[in-house]
Design a protein around this motif. Sequence first.
Motif, PDB file in Angstrom:
ATOM      1  N   LEU A   1       5.832   3.269   0.975  1.00 23.43           N
ATOM      2  CA  LEU A   1       5.306   1.997   0.517  1.00 23.43           C
ATOM      3  C   LEU A   1       5.331   1.036   1.700  1.00 23.43           C
ATOM      4  O   LEU A   1       6.397   0.753   2.251  1.00 23.43           O
ATOM      5  CB  LEU A   1       6.151   1.456  -0.636  1.00 23.43           C
ATOM      6  CG  LEU A   1       5.608   0.224  -1.325  1.00 23.43           C
ATOM      7  CD1 LEU A   1       4.340   0.571  -2.095  1.00 23.43           C
ATOM      8  CD2 LEU A   1       6.655  -0.350  -2.263  1.00 23.43           C
TER       9      LEU A   1
ATOM     10  N   THR B   1       0.860  -1.182   0.000  1.00 27.10           N
ATOM     11  CA  THR B   1       0.000   0.000   0.000  1.00 27.10           C
ATOM     12  C   THR B   1       0.897   1.233   0.000  1.00 27.10           C
ATOM     13  O   THR B   1       1.985   1.216   0.554  1.00 27.10           O
ATOM     14  CB  THR B   1      -0.929   0.020   1.226  1.00 27.10           C
ATOM     15  OG1 THR B   1      -0.145  -0.068   2.411  1.00 27.10           O
ATOM     16  CG2 THR B   1      -1.903  -1.129   1.202  1.00 27.10           C
ATOM     17  N   LEU B   2       0.420   2.296  -0.623  1.00 35.86           N
ATOM     18  CA  LEU B   2       1.203   3.517  -0.749  1.00 35.86           C
ATOM     19  C   LEU B   2       0.406   4.666  -0.159  1.00 35.86           C
ATOM     20  O   LEU B   2      -0.735   4.902  -0.543  1.00 35.86           O
ATOM     21  CB  LEU B   2       1.527   3.798  -2.216  1.00 35.86           C
ATOM     22  CG  LEU B   2       2.320   5.054  -2.534  1.00 35.86           C
ATOM     23  CD1 LEU B   2       3.707   4.979  -1.905  1.00 35.86           C
ATOM     24  CD2 LEU B   2       2.435   5.239  -4.030  1.00 35.86           C
TER      25      LEU B   2
ATOM     26  N   PHE C   1       9.004   5.278  -1.562  1.00 31.02           N
ATOM     27  CA  PHE C   1       8.511   4.697  -2.809  1.00 31.02           C
ATOM     28  C   PHE C   1       9.414   4.943  -4.014  1.00 31.02           C
ATOM     29  O   PHE C   1       9.355   4.202  -4.987  1.00 31.02           O
ATOM     30  CB  PHE C   1       7.090   5.184  -3.105  1.00 31.02           C
ATOM     31  CG  PHE C   1       6.987   6.579  -3.669  1.00 31.02           C
ATOM     32  CD1 PHE C   1       6.607   6.786  -4.979  1.00 31.02           C
ATOM     33  CD2 PHE C   1       7.271   7.692  -2.875  1.00 31.02           C
ATOM     34  CE1 PHE C   1       6.499   8.063  -5.499  1.00 31.02           C
ATOM     35  CE2 PHE C   1       7.159   8.971  -3.383  1.00 31.02           C
ATOM     36  CZ  PHE C   1       6.784   9.163  -4.705  1.00 31.02           C
TER      37      PHE C   1
END
Length: 125
Positions: free
Chosen positions: A18, A12-13, A43
Amino acid sequence: TDPRERSLGMPTLLGGLLTYTSYQPYADNCKAEGVSNLYGVYFLTGTAWYESVFGTYLDEENRTIVKDKLSLGLGLATTPSLQVGEGSDGAKAFIQTSTGEIIEVEQENLPIPSATSGRASWENR
């Protein structure tokens, strides 16, 4: 670095971080449960963010190192669910393990600190 460790869920970001879980079964086949970790990496680089999200530790040369993962303990962990409340200081990750435990982890100092949740706009037609 351990060949038994694997990521089984979706990452998930949020706010440039991340977040994902990994699972590492025990080498001993007689042990049923393995252990899980929660990773939080920047990320763009895949490395730990330079500010502490999960805490810090001192290396053997007494330098402060930012942790890029957090141990979740026994059990296979699910994909993290992230939440940022309106007016909150940071995000929270909620992870459930196969043992039934739900773990709440604060994620402060996100790379993009303006990540918030809430209504963006509303229009009646």
